[in-house]
Design an enzyme around this catalytic site. Structure first.
Site, PDB file in Angstrom:
ATOM      1  N   LYS A  13       1.007  -1.158  -0.036  1.00 12.42           N
ATOM      2  CA  LYS A  13      -0.098  -0.035   0.039  1.00 12.42           C
ATOM      3  C   LYS A  13       0.853   1.211   0.199  1.00 12.42           C
ATOM      4  O   LYS A  13       0.469   2.137  -0.777  1.00 12.42           O
ATOM      5  CB  LYS A  13      -0.986   0.041   1.173  1.00 12.42           C
ATOM      6  N   ARG A  88      -9.733   1.130   8.539  1.00 17.03           N
ATOM      7  CA  ARG A  88      -9.553  -0.095   8.975  1.00 17.03           C
ATOM      8  C   ARG A  88     -10.332  -1.087   9.256  1.00 17.03           C
ATOM      9  O   ARG A  88     -10.337  -2.146   9.477  1.00 17.03           O
ATOM     10  CB  ARG A  88      -8.092  -0.375   9.862  1.00 17.03           C
ATOM     11  N   ARG A 122      11.771  -5.883   4.981  1.00 21.80           N
ATOM     12  CA  ARG A 122      11.581  -4.184   4.810  1.00 21.80           C
ATOM     13  C   ARG A 122      12.406  -3.432   5.531  1.00 21.80           C
ATOM     14  O   ARG A 122      12.678  -3.779   6.891  1.00 21.80           O
ATOM     15  CB  ARG A 122      10.185  -3.998   5.045  1.00 21.80           C
ATOM     16  N   ARG A 165      11.797  -1.556  11.254  1.00 26.24           N
ATOM     17  CA  ARG A 165      10.842  -1.132  12.212  1.00 26.24           C
ATOM     18  C   ARG A 165      10.488  -2.209  13.174  1.00 26.24           C
ATOM     19  O   ARG A 165      10.425  -3.248  12.903  1.00 26.24           O
ATOM     20  CB  ARG A 165       9.528  -0.605  11.483  1.00 26.24           C
ATOM     21  N   ARG A 176      -0.385  -8.659  13.661  1.00 24.30           N
ATOM     22  CA  ARG A 176      -0.939  -7.699  12.785  1.00 24.30           C
ATOM     23  C   ARG A 176      -1.729  -8.357  11.845  1.00 24.30           C
ATOM     24  O   ARG A 176      -2.801  -7.815  11.491  1.00 24.30           O
ATOM     25  CB  ARG A 176       0.104  -6.863  12.258  1.00 24.30           C
TER      26      ARG A 176
END
Length: 220
Positions: A13, A88, A122, A165, A176
């Protein structure tokens, strides 16, 4: 055009939003980035949000809506925007409709095992937020080469340090994804029933997927 990107964590996204915004000349508004900035600056709202993020939980609606409504009222969002990370939940979607009309919801579809590999690989610039990825994925018809900086560990854009992160750790990712399935997946049916949802099967890198997404938007 007012656009929403839907999809689980790691589906791209942020990556697609950041590339498409320059082509369409509309802002990419990420509630995640806004929240992380509040947390980084240790504001009162940031402290509240951090408690939920640390547990892999969703930040309450009132906090998100407060900062989002203010952002959408700014001049650069008058001709359209791209929302990444919001809404969300159906409740959030209904609240959003009170102050913003959504023209299209793009649902990014990608297998869960690919998501986990992408997210744990990532890397994000701690200064400017630019996104990179060290994973080299080539299986089940999905080809995603790594998105590497010119110098390992250093952002091409600003020279900042690339970091992983905390919420890209595998244990947090699984939490998540569980939250996403329980609370966010219902949005797919919600927007499909409104006739504005389009499924986008992710099968390659941004260089392949961005033109496909733009073609979808041209036909809306």
């Amino acid at each position: 055009m007012n656009i929403i990107f839907l999809g689980p964590p790691g589906s791209g996204k942020g990556t697609y939003s950041s590339r498409i915004k320059d082509i369409l000349h509309i802002p990419h508004i990420s509630t995640g980035d806004i929240l992380r900035n509040e947390i980084k600056n240790n504001t009162e709202i940031g402290k509240k949000a951090k408690e939920y993020c640390d547990k892999g939980e969703l930040v309450p609606d009132d906090i998100i809506l407060e900062i989002l409504k203010k952002r959408l009222s700014q001049e650069d969002a008058k001709n359209g925007f791209i929302l990444d990370g919001f809404p969300r939940t159906i409740s959030q979607a209904q609240s959003l409709e009170k102050f913003a009309k959504i023209d299209v919801a793009l649902n990014l579809v990608i297998p869960e095992d690919i998501l986990i590999e992408k997210l744990t690989s990532r890397r994000v610039c701690e200064k400017c937020g630019a996104i990179y990825n060290i994973a080299n994925i080539n299986r089940n018809g999905i080809k995603m080469p790594p998105m590497l900086p010119e110098k390992p560990g250093i952002c091409d854009k600003c020279g900042g340090k690339l970091i992983q992160r905390r919420d890209d750790k595998e244990e947090i990712i699984k939490d998540r994804l569980k939250v996403y399935k329980e609370q966010t997946e219902p949005l797919i049916k919600y927007y499909r029933d409104k006739g504005i949802l389009v499924d986008v099967k992710i099968h390659g890198p941004p260089e392949i997927m961005v033109p496909e997404i733009l073609k979808i938007l041209e036909n809306k």
